[in-house]
Design a protein around this motif. Sequence first.
Motif, PDB file in Angstrom:
ATOM      1  N   THR A  52       0.859  -1.181   0.000  1.00 20.75           N
ATOM      2  CA  THR A  52       0.000   0.000   0.000  1.00 20.75           C
ATOM      3  C   THR A  52       0.898   1.234   0.000  1.00 20.75           C
ATOM      4  OG1 THR A  52      -0.121  -0.056   2.420  1.00 20.75           O
ATOM      5  CG2 THR A  52      -1.948  -1.060   1.212  1.00 20.75           C
ATOM      6  N   ASN A 132      -6.325   2.842  -1.149  1.00 16.06           N
ATOM      7  CA  ASN A 132      -5.447   1.793  -0.634  1.00 16.06           C
ATOM      8  C   ASN A 132      -6.212   0.689   0.081  1.00 16.06           C
ATOM      9  OD1 ASN A 132      -2.381   2.466  -1.053  1.00 16.06           O
ATOM     10  ND2 ASN A 132      -3.433   4.410  -0.716  1.00 16.06           N
ATOM     11  N   LEU A 135      -7.391  -1.576  -2.610  1.00 18.82           N
ATOM     12  CA  LEU A 135      -6.329  -2.511  -2.970  1.00 18.82           C
ATOM     13  C   LEU A 135      -6.291  -3.677  -1.990  1.00 18.82           C
ATOM     14  CD1 LEU A 135      -3.316  -0.165  -3.846  1.00 18.82           C
ATOM     15  CD2 LEU A 135      -4.586  -1.623  -5.435  1.00 18.82           C
ATOM     16  N   GLN A 136      -6.396  -3.369  -0.713  1.00 21.00           N
ATOM     17  CA  GLN A 136      -6.344  -4.426   0.296  1.00 21.00           C
ATOM     18  C   GLN A 136      -7.568  -5.341   0.236  1.00 21.00           C
ATOM     19  OE1 GLN A 136      -5.169  -1.671   3.745  1.00 21.00           O
ATOM     20  NE2 GLN A 136      -4.012  -3.549   4.176  1.00 21.00           N
ATOM     21  N   ALA A 138      -8.964  -6.244  -2.536  1.00 21.65           N
ATOM     22  CA  ALA A 138      -8.616  -7.169  -3.614  1.00 21.65           C
ATOM     23  C   ALA A 138      -7.604  -8.209  -3.142  1.00 21.65           C
ATOM     24  CB  ALA A 138      -8.069  -6.401  -4.812  1.00 21.65           C
ATOM     25  N   TYR A 139      -6.615  -7.782  -2.358  1.00 20.97           N
ATOM     26  CA  TYR A 139      -5.652  -8.745  -1.815  1.00 20.97           C
ATOM     27  C   TYR A 139      -6.364  -9.764  -0.927  1.00 20.97           C
ATOM     28  CZ  TYR A 139      -2.226  -5.017  -2.937  1.00 20.97           C
ATOM     29  OH  TYR A 139      -1.469  -4.056  -3.535  1.00 20.97           O
TER      30      TYR A 139
END
Length: 204
Positions: A52, A132, A135-136, A138-139
């Motif tokens: 991130t 961010n 993004l997390q 998706a992770y």
Amino acid sequence: MTTQLAKDYITIDEGAQDQLFRRARTANSFTDEPVTEAHVRAIYDLVKWAPTSFNQQPLRVVLVRSPQARARLVEHMWDNNKAKTAGAPLVAVLAADTEFHHELPAQFPVFPEAKDAFFADPEVRRDSAVLNAALQVAYFLMGVRAAGLAAGPMSGFDAVGVAKEFFPDGIHRPLVVMNIGLPGENAWWDRLPRLAYDEVFASV
């Protein structure tokens, strides 16, 4: 279907490629098999290493386990998402912490001044937190798949209502509600088309 490019250039084995990407899809039903605390801890222990910006890690997650909390959440889901949310073994509410900057001196010790130099402005901080944390999300989704589980991520809910119900401090912005478990009967819709390379990429 595995392509020659995947065989030539992708270094994880074909089974892992299929599990994480090609055969994986959003689950709409689940078995009754529970998703344990150990499952979730193992997933986070893997996905926490993903990057991130400024190592800010703004994702915050509420695991909705009790019947009472599940009922409160279902009330805020769109109608087409209510039944599958009510029946999933585990539901997670994933949100962005818009006050993540308080942790930056510890999380980004190479430049602890980033807390004030870049994120003193609430609007800048909120936009960065949402990007961010997304993004997390998706992770985390990929981690669920890596654990052999299926995920049903949804944005179809009353975000204001969910925030009031599960994040009453007012500093967290719910992004996704994710159902998690082993896929049940008729869990999958047909695979939808994907854009071709030339529709996405341009060289300059």
